[in-house]
Design a protein around this motif. Structure first.
Motif, PDB file in Angstrom:
ATOM      1  N   VAL A   6       0.843  -1.183   0.000  1.00 61.12           N
ATOM      2  CA  VAL A   6       0.000   0.000   0.000  1.00 61.12           C
ATOM      3  C   VAL A   6       0.882   1.239   0.000  1.00 61.12           C
ATOM      4  O   VAL A   6       1.805   1.348   0.793  1.00 61.12           O
ATOM      5  CB  VAL A   6      -0.922   0.007   1.234  1.00 61.12           C
ATOM      6  N   ALA A   7       0.613   2.147  -0.904  1.00 62.32           N
ATOM      7  CA  ALA A   7       1.380   3.382  -0.938  1.00 62.32           C
ATOM      8  C   ALA A   7       1.169   4.122   0.377  1.00 62.32           C
ATOM      9  O   ALA A   7       0.044   4.413   0.755  1.00 62.32           O
ATOM     10  CB  ALA A   7       0.945   4.245  -2.113  1.00 62.32           C
ATOM     11  N   PRO A   8       2.252   4.428   1.101  1.00 61.95           N
ATOM     12  CA  PRO A   8       2.104   5.140   2.362  1.00 61.95           C
ATOM     13  C   PRO A   8       1.605   6.560   2.090  1.00 61.95           C
ATOM     14  O   PRO A   8       1.993   7.179   1.105  1.00 61.95           O
ATOM     15  CB  PRO A   8       3.523   5.149   2.933  1.00 61.95           C
ATOM     16  N   LEU A   9       0.731   7.039   2.967  1.00 61.20           N
ATOM     17  CA  LEU A   9       0.232   8.389   2.776  1.00 61.20           C
ATOM     18  C   LEU A   9       1.347   9.385   3.053  1.00 61.20           C
ATOM     19  O   LEU A   9       2.159   9.189   3.954  1.00 61.20           O
ATOM     20  CB  LEU A   9      -0.931   8.657   3.729  1.00 61.20           C
ATOM     21  N   PRO A  10       1.389  10.466   2.295  1.00 56.85           N
ATOM     22  CA  PRO A  10       2.384  11.517   2.566  1.00 56.85           C
ATOM     23  C   PRO A  10       2.186  12.078   3.970  1.00 56.85           C
ATOM     24  O   PRO A  10       1.071  12.158   4.466  1.00 56.85           O
ATOM     25  CB  PRO A  10       2.074  12.591   1.515  1.00 56.85           C
ATOM     26  N   LYS A  11       3.277  12.485   4.590  1.00 53.52           N
ATOM     27  CA  LYS A  11       3.198  13.042   5.935  1.00 53.52           C
ATOM     28  C   LYS A  11       2.252  14.224   6.016  1.00 53.52           C
ATOM     29  O   LYS A  11       1.494  14.367   6.959  1.00 53.52           O
ATOM     30  CB  LYS A  11       4.595  13.509   6.376  1.00 53.52           C
ATOM     31  N   TYR A  12       2.347  15.097   5.003  1.00 53.83           N
ATOM     32  CA  TYR A  12       1.526  16.308   5.081  1.00 53.83           C
ATOM     33  C   TYR A  12       0.050  15.942   5.066  1.00 53.83           C
ATOM     34  O   TYR A  12      -0.770  16.631   5.666  1.00 53.83           O
ATOM     35  CB  TYR A  12       1.859  17.263   3.937  1.00 53.83           C
ATOM     36  N   TYR A  13      -0.286  14.830   4.410  1.00 55.23           N
ATOM     37  CA  TYR A  13      -1.693  14.456   4.337  1.00 55.23           C
ATOM     38  C   TYR A  13      -2.169  13.848   5.655  1.00 55.23           C
ATOM     39  O   TYR A  13      -3.297  14.071   6.086  1.00 55.23           O
ATOM     40  CB  TYR A  13      -1.956  13.507   3.175  1.00 55.23           C
ATOM     41  N   VAL A  14      -1.308  13.097   6.295  1.00 54.84           N
ATOM     42  CA  VAL A  14      -1.627  12.564   7.617  1.00 54.84           C
ATOM     43  C   VAL A  14      -1.881  13.715   8.584  1.00 54.84           C
ATOM     44  O   VAL A  14      -2.867  13.736   9.328  1.00 54.84           O
ATOM     45  CB  VAL A  14      -0.476  11.682   8.139  1.00 54.84           C
ATOM     46  N   LEU A  15      -0.981  14.677   8.541  1.00 55.70           N
ATOM     47  CA  LEU A  15      -1.123  15.841   9.414  1.00 55.70           C
ATOM     48  C   LEU A  15      -2.429  16.567   9.108  1.00 55.70           C
ATOM     49  O   LEU A  15      -3.150  16.981  10.015  1.00 55.70           O
ATOM     50  CB  LEU A  15       0.069  16.766   9.200  1.00 55.70           C
ATOM     51  N   LYS A  16      -2.730  16.697   7.836  1.00 57.22           N
ATOM     52  CA  LYS A  16      -3.959  17.379   7.435  1.00 57.22           C
ATOM     53  C   LYS A  16      -5.180  16.668   8.025  1.00 57.22           C
ATOM     54  O   LYS A  16      -6.079  17.301   8.579  1.00 57.22           O
ATOM     55  CB  LYS A  16      -4.047  17.404   5.906  1.00 57.22           C
ATOM     56  N   THR A  17      -5.187  15.353   7.917  1.00 59.86           N
ATOM     57  CA  THR A  17      -6.294  14.571   8.460  1.00 59.86           C
ATOM     58  C   THR A  17      -6.410  14.756   9.964  1.00 59.86           C
ATOM     59  O   THR A  17      -7.506  14.913  10.503  1.00 59.86           O
ATOM     60  CB  THR A  17      -6.093  13.086   8.122  1.00 59.86           C
ATOM     61  N   ASP A  18      -5.266  14.746  10.636  1.00 59.32           N
ATOM     62  CA  ASP A  18      -5.278  14.972  12.081  1.00 59.32           C
ATOM     63  C   ASP A  18      -5.859  16.338  12.413  1.00 59.32           C
ATOM     64  O   ASP A  18      -6.633  16.487  13.368  1.00 59.32           O
ATOM     65  CB  ASP A  18      -3.851  14.882  12.649  1.00 59.32           C
ATOM     66  N   LEU A  19      -5.489  17.320  11.642  1.00 59.43           N
ATOM     67  CA  LEU A  19      -5.972  18.671  11.909  1.00 59.43           C
ATOM     68  C   LEU A  19      -7.483  18.759  11.714  1.00 59.43           C
ATOM     69  O   LEU A  19      -8.174  19.450  12.465  1.00 59.43           O
ATOM     70  CB  LEU A  19      -5.255  19.676  11.001  1.00 59.43           C
ATOM     71  N   VAL A  20      -7.991  18.061  10.719  1.00 59.46           N
ATOM     72  CA  VAL A  20      -9.438  18.062  10.494  1.00 59.46           C
ATOM     73  C   VAL A  20     -10.152  17.540  11.734  1.00 59.46           C
ATOM     74  O   VAL A  20     -11.141  18.117  12.193  1.00 59.46           O
ATOM     75  CB  VAL A  20      -9.812  17.197   9.271  1.00 59.46           C
ATOM     76  N   GLU A  21      -9.621  16.457  12.308  1.00 65.16           N
ATOM     77  CA  GLU A  21     -10.205  15.916  13.543  1.00 65.16           C
ATOM     78  C   GLU A  21     -10.114  16.937  14.668  1.00 65.16           C
ATOM     79  O   GLU A  21     -11.069  17.179  15.402  1.00 65.16           O
ATOM     80  CB  GLU A  21      -9.468  14.646  13.963  1.00 65.16           C
ATOM     81  N   LEU A  22      -8.932  17.524  14.783  1.00 62.69           N
ATOM     82  CA  LEU A  22      -8.700  18.478  15.861  1.00 62.69           C
ATOM     83  C   LEU A  22      -9.693  19.622  15.850  1.00 62.69           C
ATOM     84  O   LEU A  22     -10.240  20.012  16.880  1.00 62.69           O
ATOM     85  CB  LEU A  22      -7.273  19.046  15.757  1.00 62.69           C
ATOM     86  N   ILE A  23      -9.951  20.158  14.656  1.00 57.98           N
ATOM     87  CA  ILE A  23     -10.779  21.366  14.576  1.00 57.98           C
ATOM     88  C   ILE A  23     -12.266  21.047  14.521  1.00 57.98           C
ATOM     89  O   ILE A  23     -13.091  21.958  14.608  1.00 57.98           O
ATOM     90  CB  ILE A  23     -10.399  22.223  13.350  1.00 57.98           C
ATOM     91  N   ALA A  24     -12.596  19.760  14.401  1.00 65.48           N
ATOM     92  CA  ALA A  24     -14.006  19.381  14.270  1.00 65.48           C
ATOM     93  C   ALA A  24     -14.828  19.877  15.458  1.00 65.48           C
ATOM     94  O   ALA A  24     -15.987  20.258  15.303  1.00 65.48           O
ATOM     95  CB  ALA A  24     -14.134  17.870  14.127  1.00 65.48           C
ATOM     96  N   ASN A  25     -14.230  19.865  16.634  1.00 64.81           N
ATOM     97  CA  ASN A  25     -14.984  20.234  17.828  1.00 64.81           C
ATOM     98  C   ASN A  25     -14.612  21.604  18.369  1.00 64.81           C
ATOM     99  O   ASN A  25     -14.908  21.926  19.516  1.00 64.81           O
ATOM    100  CB  ASN A  25     -14.772  19.176  18.912  1.00 64.81           C
ATOM    101  N   LEU A  26     -13.929  22.402  17.544  1.00 66.26           N
ATOM    102  CA  LEU A  26     -13.534  23.730  17.997  1.00 66.26           C
ATOM    103  C   LEU A  26     -14.450  24.797  17.397  1.00 66.26           C
ATOM    104  O   LEU A  26     -14.902  24.668  16.268  1.00 66.26           O
ATOM    105  CB  LEU A  26     -12.078  24.017  17.603  1.00 66.26           C
TER     106      LEU A  26
END
Lengths: 240, 240
Positions: A6-26
């Motif tokens: 499986v092609a590993p996801l780029p770091k920046y995309y992982v971070l982006k996904t994390d940020l989406v979760e983070l801001i979901a409840n802000l």
DNA sequence: CAACCCGATTGGTCTATGCCAATCTAGGAC
DNA sequence: GTCCTAGATTGGCATAGACCAATCGGGTTG
């Protein structure tokens, strides 16, 4: 599970996904950690953090202000485009619309305007350039061209407050249909200046052609909306 | 002329402007110089060149293929959204449309679908997932949800070839109106996989709600179009 | 108290560089 | 001829660091 690599996801995309979760409840306006702090926390470079944040800004989920920080963006507005005015649409959402006229003059039609309004190039047409505001925030830049002689247009427009009201009540022009095209673009220096968006942020470019009751084009308008603050809605009725 | 200090344009933006000029007279598909060559020529770093090119890619003016090069992108298509089908719209432009069905099944309505179709959550609805192609190129990913019992839907759909034809001729469902919302988004891994676009490229997300002659919602469709290849057109008739 | 200024903080731009991944081409093996 | 492999080329991702520009807060100055 799968033996397939499986092609590993780029770091920046992982971070982006994390940020989406983070801001979901802000709440909108809440500051998120600084770029340097995120780079530290994720053991990555600031460049990579910026790539992730830049995409979220482009999607309208985050905003940033130099010297201040990066924050959760407010939710998108919905813009219902019927044969109603921008002002009515906005008011229907309980918000306060406004328009700032940058220029109102009579100019010779250039080739594009002439073609759309079906007049010979060089024909005098009315040109109205405005900034649309919602809650005092500039959200769109609009340049309208109107066909025909409209004596006392400036006064009538100011009195009516709305372009469509002015056409209808000032000149008895009834409108038959509207054709909108919607496409994407990215902000350049002019949009940065007029709308306060950042370079490269997404825009919705709308071209509107309005025909009167006889099917004659009367208005050709080019509008640039902030893509991170708007959503367009079109209601289309069946023919019969 | 003005004594006022003018903010100097960023290098990447100057380069971007130069590239726009360069490609103005080039045929679609023509390769432009490599990133490393441009960096040399402009005495800049490759990072800066990539920032300029990335924005042009996002605007649909350039495309790039790893290992091959960066090339001038083909012009945008125009998609007229009336009560006609995608296929008809595309054919009207002299192009060859196609659709690849990825899934067709009956599923319980999730909360969003239930709300839009005004049925209780969990109600069985038809789910149709397709890829839209033009000239064999995948241009959109579409997931439709249909309300109500539609016996033999699969067979009727294949026979009719078009969703709207199937509804009309197979079940006598007449359509009253369509409501489209259009907004921007950026491509993630799913769009990369399904549409062959690159990460972070702009998309047009369209949600369509179709009502039948009684005003009952019958179809709720979510579509993702390549923002670099499409332009939407909506024709809106006056009410009376 | 108000006005000003200065420094710390934060995002904006840019450099220089390395390695990976996909593509293409030229040569060789069969 | 066809197939395959090995490089060279090109874009994709990421690092580490530098300096600029806007903002904000606190302290000084009047």
């Amino acid at each position: 599970m799968s033996a397939e690599a499986v092609a590993p996801l780029p770091k920046y995309y992982v971070l982006k996904t994390d940020l989406v979760e983070l801001i979901a409840n802000l709440a909108p306006g809440t500051l998120i950690p600084t770029e340097r702090a995120l780079a530290d926390r994720y053991g990555t470079s600031r460049t990579t953090v910026r790539q992730a944040i830049s995409e979220l800004v482009a999607e309208g989920r985050l905003g940033r202000i130099q010297g201040h920080g990066t924050f959760v963006a407010p939710p998108k507005l919905t813009h219902v485009r019927q044969l109603t005015s921008f002002s009515e649409d906005v008011r229907a959402q309980g918000l306060r619309p406004a328009a700032k006229t940058l220029a109102l003059s009579t100019v010779p039609a250039d080739n594009e305007v002439a073609e759309k309004l079906t007049v010979p190039p060089g024909t005098p047409v009315h040109r109205l350039e405005r900034i649309r505001l919602v809650e005092d925030e500039p959200l769109a830049h609009e340049v309208a061209h109107l066909r025909g002689r409209l004596p006392g247009f400036k006064a009538k427009l100011e009195k009516a407050g709305s372009l469509y009201t002015a056409l209808k009540e000032g000149y008895g022009i009834r409108l038959l249909d509207v054709e909108d095209t919607v496409e994407t673009a990215l902000a350049g220096p002019e949009e940065v200046r007029l709308l306060g968006v950042e370079m490269g942020s997404p825009l919705l470019v709308v071209h509107r052609l309005v025909r009167d009751a006889e099917g004659i084009p009367v208005e050709w308008t080019s509008s640039v909306f902030r893509g991170d603050r708007f959503r367009f809605v079109a209601r289309i009725k069946a023919d019969g």
